[in-house]
Design a protein around this motif. Structure first.
Motif: not given
Length: 660
Positions: A163-166, A173-175, A229-232
């Motif tokens: 996983l990247s840091s982002t 955050n979702a978890y 939180i950024p969009l994917g």
């Protein structure tokens, strides 16, 4: 003689549902069979209180509201000027039941508590008590649970290094939202697999995901401005045909990225920040302004049951999301969720059945019938009625044994993965540490836990959700005509609602046939099939060996189960997958009955007593393992009452025929 009228004459007393943790004989046996006494003693006060809370008048008021005021699209999906606007409205009762579930931690317990390998058992015992009162809010909660487990594996497991840091920040955050107990913070999740091309068959998925990252020269759009939180970077478009939990805040979905790679799994927030939004009152922007994340609710489904649950058809256009795992490995990723949602579905099936029996038992205590010569007795003292309820209880307990043995396997499997992946420990809890020795004699060795879960995951849901329906229908019959009515004015006795909702159990997360076929594939798989077969053999041989050692069970019973096991095993080993598939339902159901018989024998040997021994005998006779012998067993009214109400409560029924 005096004529009756609207407000005079005979009025039937209402059945009283008791706290099922005390009143349900099967629940009591399951908790004692699978949980160490030290763990059970620690959680007992909480579960006892929960058993009272789920039967409160306030809960049933919310249930009625959720059923009467069903979800809808404001303006049928458009505003007053004809512009498309997918605004889903759910009732206050639905929201309040969800909030109750969040606060009670039906999902969070598995993530913020540490009862060792018993987390799942404790969680699902609590869910079992809640099922009959939750008005389907445990459906989105099940997908919330599966999504939390999937993200947990990626955040803390071996995949974390990729996983990247982002990505790590987004998943974390979702978890955190999924595992919260705060109603203002908790999320549920969708699980978008089904499309018009097929239900459980996702190979023909028409949803397409394209990697389309945002230019580095421009600000990245946000899913949530407050949490930054950024969009994917993936753009997802397609059409999802059957999407429950439409009011969820996120989803895990399948899409194709390349026709040669199969389907991939994605995480996507349901909403995104809209910085230029202008509200109806003229307010522009703000951190709370949001819109659907490329999702249009095409229409809500009209269903036979689960009517309080918003289920929809969804069109996706440039929904922004994040890839989970590797491209083309979506089936492997989604299987983590399916293992959990199938257990939730099976627990819901036996939960509905347990509530149905609870209502039928309560009715039998207050309803009197004539038995000739002017004599009247409560149904609880009527031999035929009690034999019917006793036989229902026998099969119900068999299904409970199968389902909660699967729950045990799930808990053991997750615990092993946590240790091997070095995930952080959950928050402290009152459970003992280190974990006490497992009380159940059929706790498998670590090497067999995953293979057993692989086959039980399909088998237990296929059998339990299918068999629960005729048994629940029999509970409706036990109330006579009132059982057929939608008793919204007496919601605790509304078995018609429970029956309608229970019907979906044999359809969701794979129909009976689909899961029977999947069980055969697990056994006959060229790579994993050998380990699965070894696991099944271990359960049967270990169980029958344990019963022989205890020496408290009829040798004929043990031998008859062994013979039936060998028949099923030989057939599965002798015939290929193509030969077995047309007969998969029959083969898998017989395998399920063999496993239930083993679990019944182990239960009777572990905590012996005349009631459980008679229940075990009746199950073996009913399923054709042994023949009924004249004079065998104890089949009088007192025994039937003890099976239904428990030996400690049955004498009160015999003596007085009144409420216990």
């Amino acid at each position: 003689m005096e004529a009756s009228g609207s407000n005079k004459g005979f009025f039937q007393d209402q059945p009283i549902i008791k706290n099922q943790f005390h009143d349900d004989v099967s629940v009591r046996r399951i908790t004692e069979l699978f949980l160490p006494s030290s763990v059970l003693g620690g959680i007992r006060p909480d579960i006892v209180q929960l058993g009272d809370d789920v039967l409160s008048e306030q809960i049933f008021d919310w249930v009625v509201d959720a059923e009467h005021n069903q979800p809808y699209l404001r303006g049928d999906g458009r505003d007053a000027f004809g512009k498309s606007k997918s605004e889903l409205i759910v009732t206050e009762g639905w929201r309040k039941l969800q909030e109750f579930g969040y606060q009670k931690g039906f999902i969070a317990l598995n993530y913020d508590s540490d009862y060792g390998p018993y987390n799942r058992l404790i969680q699902f015992i609590r869910c079992h008590l809640w099922e009959g009162s939750c008005a389907n809010t445990l459906c989105p909660a099940a997908m919330q649970d599966g999504a939390a487990r999937l993200l947990q594996r990626h955040i803390f497991g071996q995949a974390a290094t990729k996983l990247s840091s982002t990505e790590r920040r987004v998943f974390q955050n979702a978890y955190d939202h999924l595992t919260s107990r705060d109603p203002n913070k908790t999320w549920t999740s969708g699980q978008w697999m089904t499309e018009r091309t097929g239900g459980s068959d996702v190979s023909q998925t028409e949803t397409i995901a394209t990697y389309d990252p945002y230019p580095t020269s421009s600000p990245i759009p946000l899913a949530d401005a407050h949490e930054n939180i950024p969009l994917g970077p993936w753009s997802i478009s397609g059409f999802k045909w059957f999407s429950s939990a439409t009011d969820s805040q996120m989803t895990i979905l399948l899409a194709k990225t390349d026709p040669t790679k199969g389907v991939s799994a994605f995480f996507a927030p349901m909403r995104r920040h809209d910085p230029i939004h202008i509200s109806a009152t003229g307010v522009r922007g703000g951190s709370s302004s949001s819109e659907l994340n490329g999702v249009t609710i095409q229409r809500l489904k009209r269903k036979f049951g689960t009517q309080s649950l918003p289920t929809a058809e969804l069109e996706l256009k440039n929904m922004r999301g994040w890839l989970i795992g590797e491209e083309g490995k979506g089936i492997q990723e989604i299987s983590t969720i399916l293992n959990i949602t199938r257990v939730h579905t099976a627990v819901s099936s036996v939960g509905y059945l347990g509530r149905g029996l609870g209502v039928a038992k309560g009715f039998a205590l207050v309803r009197e019938v004539g038995v000739g010569r002017g004599r009247r007795v409560p149904l609880a003292s009527h031999p035929l009625h009690m034999r019917t309820l006793a036989n229902l209880t026998v099969e119900y307990h068999g299904l409970m044994l199968l389902v909660f043995y699967t729950v045990q396997l799930l808990g053991l499997s997750e615990r092993q993965r946590q240790h091997s992946h070095c995930s952080p420990s959950p928050s402290p809890s009152p459970s003992p540490s280190p974990s006490p020795s497992p009380p159940h004699p059929l706790t498998p060795p670590p090497t067999l836990t995953s293979p057993l879960l692989r086959v039980f995951s399909s088998l237990h849901k296929s059998h339990a959700s299918d068999r629960a329906l005729p048994l629940l229908y029999a509970c409706m019959q036990a109330l006579g005509g009132v059982g057929y009515l939608l008793n919204d004015e007496t919601p605790h006795a509304n078995l018609a609602r429970i029956y309608r909702d229970a019907c979906v159990g044999a359809i969701w997360e794979g129909t009976t046939d689909v899961l029977a076929g999947d069980t055969i594939r697990a056994v006959r798989h060229p790579k994993g099939g050998k380990a699965v077969s070894e696991g099944l053999r271990w359960v049967v041989e270990k169980g029958l060996g344990y019963v022989r050692e205890e020496g408290k069970t009829e040798k004929e019973w043990v031998e008859s189960v062994r013979v039936e096991w060998e028949k099923v095993r030989d057939r599965m080993e002798r015939q290929g997958q193509e030969e077995l598939l047309p007969e998969a339902r029959g083969v898998v159901f017989r395998l399920s009955e063999v496993l239930i018989a083993v679990l019944y024998l182990v239960d009777a040997a572990t905590h012996p007593g005349p009631e459980i021994e008679e229940m075990c005998r009746r199950y073996l006779v009913e399923k054709g393992f042994v023949l009924e012998k004249e004079g065998e067993g104890k089949k009088d009214l007192a025994m039937d009452q003890a099976i239904v109400y428990g030996a400690d409560k049955a004498p009160g029924v015999v003596a007085a025929g009144t409420k216990l």
